[in-house]
Design a protein around this motif. Structure first.
Motif, short mmCIF file in Angstrom:
data_model
loop_
_atom_site.label_atom_id
_atom_site.label_comp_id
_atom_site.label_asym_id
_atom_site.label_seq_id
_atom_site.Cartn_x
_atom_site.Cartn_y
_atom_site.Cartn_z
N THR A 1 0.82 -1.21 0.00
CA THR A 1 0.00 0.00 0.00
C THR A 1 0.86 1.27 0.00
O THR A 1 0.40 2.31 -0.46
CB THR A 1 -0.95 0.02 1.20
N ASN A 2 2.07 1.21 0.51
CA ASN A 2 2.94 2.38 0.52
C ASN A 2 4.01 2.33 -0.57
O ASN A 2 5.06 2.96 -0.46
CB ASN A 2 3.62 2.52 1.88
N PHE A 3 3.71 1.56 -1.59
CA PHE A 3 4.64 1.44 -2.71
C PHE A 3 4.02 2.03 -3.97
O PHE A 3 2.83 1.89 -4.22
CB PHE A 3 4.96 -0.03 -2.99
N ALA A 4 4.83 2.69 -4.77
CA ALA A 4 4.46 2.93 -6.14
C ALA A 4 4.72 1.63 -6.89
O ALA A 4 5.70 0.93 -6.62
CB ALA A 4 5.32 4.05 -6.74
N MET A 5 3.84 1.29 -7.81
CA MET A 5 3.99 0.06 -8.60
C MET A 5 4.08 0.46 -10.06
O MET A 5 3.29 1.29 -10.53
CB MET A 5 2.79 -0.86 -8.38
N GLY A 6 5.00 -0.16 -10.77
CA GLY A 6 5.18 0.28 -12.14
C GLY A 6 5.70 -0.78 -13.07
O GLY A 6 5.96 -1.92 -12.68
N TRP A 7 5.84 -0.37 -14.31
CA TRP A 7 6.37 -1.22 -15.37
C TRP A 7 7.56 -0.53 -16.02
O TRP A 7 7.53 0.68 -16.28
CB TRP A 7 5.30 -1.48 -16.43
N HIS A 8 8.57 -1.32 -16.29
CA HIS A 8 9.72 -0.90 -17.06
C HIS A 8 9.90 -1.90 -18.19
O HIS A 8 9.33 -2.99 -18.16
CB HIS A 8 10.98 -0.90 -16.19
N ARG A 9 10.70 -1.54 -19.19
CA ARG A 9 10.97 -2.48 -20.27
C ARG A 9 12.41 -2.35 -20.73
O ARG A 9 13.04 -1.31 -20.56
CB ARG A 9 10.02 -2.25 -21.44
N SER B 1 -3.25 0.23 -14.32
CA SER B 1 -4.27 0.21 -13.28
C SER B 1 -3.90 -0.83 -12.24
O SER B 1 -3.03 -1.68 -12.46
CB SER B 1 -5.65 -0.11 -13.86
N GLY B 2 -4.55 -0.74 -11.08
CA GLY B 2 -4.27 -1.67 -10.00
C GLY B 2 -5.37 -1.72 -8.98
O GLY B 2 -6.18 -0.79 -8.90
N ASN B 3 -5.41 -2.79 -8.21
CA ASN B 3 -6.39 -2.86 -7.14
C ASN B 3 -5.92 -2.01 -5.95
O ASN B 3 -4.80 -1.51 -5.94
CB ASN B 3 -6.66 -4.32 -6.73
N ASP B 4 -6.79 -1.84 -4.96
CA ASP B 4 -6.46 -0.95 -3.84
C ASP B 4 -5.23 -1.41 -3.09
O ASP B 4 -4.43 -0.61 -2.63
CB ASP B 4 -7.65 -0.86 -2.87
N ALA B 5 -5.06 -2.70 -2.95
CA ALA B 5 -3.92 -3.25 -2.21
C ALA B 5 -2.65 -3.27 -3.03
O ALA B 5 -1.57 -3.58 -2.52
CB ALA B 5 -4.24 -4.66 -1.73
N LYS B 6 -2.77 -2.96 -4.32
CA LYS B 6 -1.63 -2.96 -5.24
C LYS B 6 -1.01 -4.35 -5.33
O LYS B 6 0.20 -4.47 -5.59
CB LYS B 6 -0.58 -1.93 -4.82
N THR B 7 -1.82 -5.37 -5.19
CA THR B 7 -1.31 -6.73 -5.36
C THR B 7 -1.56 -7.26 -6.76
O THR B 7 -1.08 -8.33 -7.12
CB THR B 7 -1.96 -7.68 -4.34
N LEU B 8 -2.33 -6.54 -7.55
CA LEU B 8 -2.53 -6.89 -8.96
C LEU B 8 -2.46 -5.61 -9.77
O LEU B 8 -3.30 -4.72 -9.64
CB LEU B 8 -3.87 -7.59 -9.17
N ILE B 9 -1.45 -5.52 -10.61
CA ILE B 9 -1.23 -4.34 -11.44
C ILE B 9 -1.32 -4.79 -12.90
O ILE B 9 -0.71 -5.79 -13.29
CB ILE B 9 0.17 -3.74 -11.19
N THR B 10 -2.09 -4.07 -13.69
CA THR B 10 -2.20 -4.41 -15.10
C THR B 10 -1.70 -3.26 -15.97
O THR B 10 -1.76 -2.09 -15.57
CB THR B 10 -3.64 -4.75 -15.49
N LEU B 11 -1.24 -3.62 -17.13
CA LEU B 11 -0.81 -2.64 -18.13
C LEU B 11 -1.50 -3.01 -19.43
O LEU B 11 -1.16 -4.01 -20.06
CB LEU B 11 0.71 -2.66 -18.31
N GLN B 12 -2.48 -2.21 -19.80
CA GLN B 12 -3.16 -2.40 -21.07
C GLN B 12 -2.39 -1.65 -22.14
O GLN B 12 -2.13 -0.45 -22.00
CB GLN B 12 -4.59 -1.88 -21.00
N MET B 13 -2.05 -2.35 -23.21
CA MET B 13 -1.24 -1.76 -24.27
C MET B 13 -2.02 -1.83 -25.57
O MET B 13 -2.41 -2.92 -26.02
CB MET B 13 0.09 -2.51 -24.39
N PHE B 14 -2.25 -0.68 -26.18
CA PHE B 14 -3.01 -0.57 -27.42
C PHE B 14 -2.12 0.01 -28.52
O PHE B 14 -1.11 0.66 -28.24
CB PHE B 14 -4.23 0.33 -27.23
N ASN B 15 -2.52 -0.21 -29.75
CA ASN B 15 -1.79 0.34 -30.90
C ASN B 15 -0.29 0.08 -30.76
O ASN B 15 0.52 1.01 -30.88
CB ASN B 15 -2.07 1.84 -31.05
N LEU B 16 0.06 -1.15 -30.52
CA LEU B 16 1.45 -1.50 -30.29
C LEU B 16 2.30 -1.28 -31.54
O LEU B 16 1.83 -1.46 -32.67
CB LEU B 16 1.55 -2.96 -29.83
N LYS B 17 3.55 -0.89 -31.29
CA LYS B 17 4.49 -0.61 -32.36
C LYS B 17 5.69 -1.53 -32.22
O LYS B 17 5.99 -1.99 -31.11
CB LYS B 17 4.95 0.85 -32.27
#
Length: 120
Positions: free
Chosen positions: A30-38, A72-88
């Motif tokens: 709950t006190n973490f930022a959650m993110g995606w890198h590549r 997006s993510g749930n309140d507990a930040k235990t499930l984080i999703t990354l929806q990717m559209f128009n991929l290149k």
């Protein structure tokens, strides 16, 4: 033991869509930022998107994906999703889920990554 497990990667044609998921466990996030890198072949790992820690709930995006990706993510930040559209093709790489305590920019925990390949 903290675990971040990514899923949802795969091969997609340019213009297509994918949704990545990250399952986080082993402590409170709950006190973490959650993110995606590549990381693309031959390049350094780069930031893609993040949700701020519980005090802010802001969302951040790299310029290269803003308007095409949604985190997006749930309140507990235990499930984080990354929806990717128009991929290149330049979106190709290994996508990593990461957790950053109090959004300090240190990215304390990392997953093993999931491969995304976009064909032209």
């Amino acid at each position: 033991q903290v675990q971040l497990v990514e899923s949802g990667g795969g091969l997609v044609q340019a213009g297509g869509s994918l949704t990545l998921s990250c399952a986080a466990s082993g402590r409170s996030f709950t006190n973490f930022a959650m993110g995606w890198h590549r990381q693309a072949p031959g390049k350094e790992r780069e930031f893609v998107a993040a949700i701020g820690w519980s005090g802010s709930e802001r969302k951040y995006y790299a310029d290269s994906v803003r308007g095409r990706f949604t985190i997006s993510g749930n309140d507990a930040k235990t499930l984080i999703t990354l929806q990717m559209f128009n991929l290149k093709p330049e979106d190709t790489g290994v996508y990593y889920c990461a957790a950053d305590h109090y959004e300090a920019g240190k990215w304390d925990f990392w997953g093993q990554g999931t491969q995304v390949t976009v064909s032209s």
